[in-house]
Design a protein around this motif. Sequence first.
Motif, mmCIF file in Angstrom:
data_model
loop_
_atom_site.group_PDB
_atom_site.id
_atom_site.type_symbol
_atom_site.label_atom_id
_atom_site.label_comp_id
_atom_site.label_asym_id
_atom_site.label_seq_id
_atom_site.Cartn_x
_atom_site.Cartn_y
_atom_site.Cartn_z
ATOM 1 N N PRO A 85 0.827 -1.214 0.000
ATOM 2 C CA PRO A 85 0.000 0.000 0.000
ATOM 3 C C PRO A 85 0.858 1.260 0.000
ATOM 4 O O PRO A 85 1.972 1.278 0.539
ATOM 5 N N LEU A 86 0.337 2.318 -0.600
ATOM 6 C CA LEU A 86 1.092 3.567 -0.668
ATOM 7 C C LEU A 86 1.377 4.130 0.709
ATOM 8 O O LEU A 86 2.412 4.742 0.939
ATOM 9 N N GLY A 87 0.452 3.944 1.644
ATOM 10 C CA GLY A 87 0.634 4.511 2.976
ATOM 11 C C GLY A 87 1.291 3.582 3.975
ATOM 12 O O GLY A 87 1.258 3.849 5.183
ATOM 13 N N ALA A 88 1.914 2.499 3.512
ATOM 14 C CA ALA A 88 2.540 1.538 4.423
ATOM 15 C C ALA A 88 3.721 2.164 5.159
ATOM 16 O O ALA A 88 4.473 2.952 4.585
ATOM 17 N N THR A 89 3.871 1.804 6.428
ATOM 18 C CA THR A 89 5.019 2.269 7.202
ATOM 19 C C THR A 89 6.242 1.415 6.867
ATOM 20 O O THR A 89 6.122 0.303 6.342
ATOM 21 N N GLU A 90 7.394 1.940 7.194
ATOM 22 C CA GLU A 90 8.625 1.200 6.908
ATOM 23 C C GLU A 90 8.673 -0.103 7.687
ATOM 24 O O GLU A 90 9.125 -1.126 7.173
ATOM 25 N N VAL A 115 2.248 3.243 -8.403
ATOM 26 C CA VAL A 115 3.645 3.227 -7.972
ATOM 27 C C VAL A 115 4.295 4.599 -8.104
ATOM 28 O O VAL A 115 5.243 4.925 -7.359
ATOM 29 N N ASN A 116 3.786 5.438 -9.006
ATOM 30 C CA ASN A 116 4.362 6.767 -9.178
ATOM 31 C C ASN A 116 4.046 7.693 -8.020
ATOM 32 O O ASN A 116 4.595 8.785 -7.933
ATOM 33 N N LEU A 117 3.160 7.260 -7.104
ATOM 34 C CA LEU A 117 2.834 8.055 -5.928
ATOM 35 C C LEU A 117 3.495 7.516 -4.660
ATOM 36 O O LEU A 117 3.218 8.017 -3.567
ATOM 37 N N LEU A 118 4.356 6.523 -4.803
ATOM 38 C CA LEU A 118 5.011 5.917 -3.641
ATOM 39 C C LEU A 118 5.944 6.920 -2.970
ATOM 40 O O LEU A 118 6.656 7.667 -3.643
ATOM 41 N N GLU A 119 5.947 6.930 -1.638
ATOM 42 C CA GLU A 119 6.764 7.877 -0.887
ATOM 43 C C GLU A 119 8.254 7.598 -1.092
ATOM 44 O O GLU A 119 8.674 6.458 -1.284
ATOM 45 N N VAL A 129 6.340 -5.563 -9.685
ATOM 46 C CA VAL A 129 5.325 -5.198 -10.670
ATOM 47 C C VAL A 129 4.636 -3.926 -10.188
ATOM 48 O O VAL A 129 4.193 -3.851 -9.036
ATOM 49 N N GLY A 130 4.594 -2.937 -11.047
ATOM 50 C CA GLY A 130 3.973 -1.669 -10.690
ATOM 51 C C GLY A 130 2.977 -1.233 -11.739
ATOM 52 O O GLY A 130 3.077 -1.598 -12.911
ATOM 53 N N SER A 131 2.006 -0.457 -11.317
ATOM 54 C CA SER A 131 1.044 0.110 -12.254
ATOM 55 C C SER A 131 0.724 1.522 -11.809
ATOM 56 O O SER A 131 0.908 1.886 -10.639
ATOM 57 N N GLY A 132 0.263 2.314 -12.748
ATOM 58 C CA GLY A 132 -0.063 3.696 -12.405
ATOM 59 C C GLY A 132 -0.545 4.470 -13.608
ATOM 60 O O GLY A 132 -0.486 3.990 -14.745
#
Length: 371
Positions: free
Chosen positions: A131-136, A174-178, A212-215
Motif C-alpha cells: 500500500p502507498l501509505g505503508a510504514t517502513e 507506484v508513481n505516488l510511492l513515498e 510489478v507496478g502500475s499507475g
Amino acid sequence: MPLSEPETGEGGIVRLPPRAARKPSPRPRTSLPEAAPVFPFSAIVGQDEMKRALLIAAVDPSVGGVLALGDRGTGKSTAIRALAALLPPMKAVAGCPYSCDPAGSASACPHCAAGSPRHGRLVPIPVVDLPLGATEDRVVGALDLERALTAGIKAFEPGLLARANRGFLYIDEVNLLEDHLVDLLLDVAASGVNTVEREGLSLRHPARFVLVGSGNPEEGELRPQLLDRFGLAVEVTTPTDIPTRIEVVRRRDAFERDPGGFAAAQAGAEKALRRRITAARARLSAVRVPDASLEAAARLCLALGTDGLRGELTLIRAARALAALEGEESVGLAQIRGVAPSALRHRLRRNPLDEAGSTARVARAVAEVLA
C-alpha cells in the motif's frame, strides 16, 4: 499471529530456539486449499503487450519486473493477479515465513539454513500488495511487540518483503510511492536481501521478488532510479473499437455473475497456458543467443542512446524468454523486435528536438536498424 522466527539475544545476536522447543514440522502437503476464483488470464481481451511482458517475467524473473502505465480501469491489476493464479504452485519449507526452497539454496533464511531436515509443501505463488501509505516497519518487518511484552523475548515479525519472497510484489499507483519507501525498495531489489536493524534486532533474510507496478502517468512521474529498476515497461490504453469494448464488458459481467462457472469454462485455456509457461521455463537455459542477435541489440541501443548496458541485457533476456515461450531454439530478430518497445521505451533520454514519444522513437529505430 506471527510465525516462529529466530530470536535475538544480548548484543543483537540472532539465535534459534533450542531444538527441543521447536515445533515439529508438519507433514508435507500434496494439495492446495481452494481459493476464490480469480478472473482468468486467458480471458483478458486485448492488452497483448502487457500480457506478453507478464508472461516473460514469469518465465525469467531476472528480466527485472514489469511496469504498466496507462488509463484507469484497463485491467492492470486484474492481469497481475490473474497471472499469479495461473502459475503452477511452488514448493516451500513448511512453516517458513519467507517461503524458502526446501531443495536448499545459498539464499535461505537463517532458520532454514540451520534446520534439518526441511519438509516442503505446495503453496501458491505469493502476490503481495504494497500500500502507498505503508510504514517502513510494515514493509521490512519489526519487533514482535506481543512476544516482547508477554514473554520478554526479542523476536522478529516479518514484513511485506518477507511475504513477497519468491513471488510478486505489486505496487498500484507506484508513481505516488513515498520517497523513503522507494529508497528502501531500490536497496532490496538490487541485493535480493532485506537487512533489518530494529530495537536490538539484527537480521538478514532473502527478499527476491518480481517487482510489478502500475499507475497513471498523468498523476506524476516515477523517480528515474526506480524507473530503471523495472525491466519492462508497457503502455496500457483504453480500447477504442466497439467490438473489443463489448467483449470486455461481456466477459467481466459473466465473471461477476458466476465466477466459478466462468473460471470452469476457461479451465482448458488456463491449463494450456500453464503448460506453455512450464515448458518455457524448462527450455529457457537451452535457448541460444547468436552473435548476430547480440550485435542487433547493441546497435539498437546505440542508435537510441540508452544509458549504460542494462538496456541490452534486458532486451536479450526478454527476447530469450519470448523465444522459449514460442518454442524457438534461438533468439532471432523477430523476438528482439517483439520486446524492444517494452525493454527500451523507459530508458531513453529526453530529446527536446524530437517531439515523438518514446514508443514512436523505438519503433522508428527498430525499422531503421533491424530492417
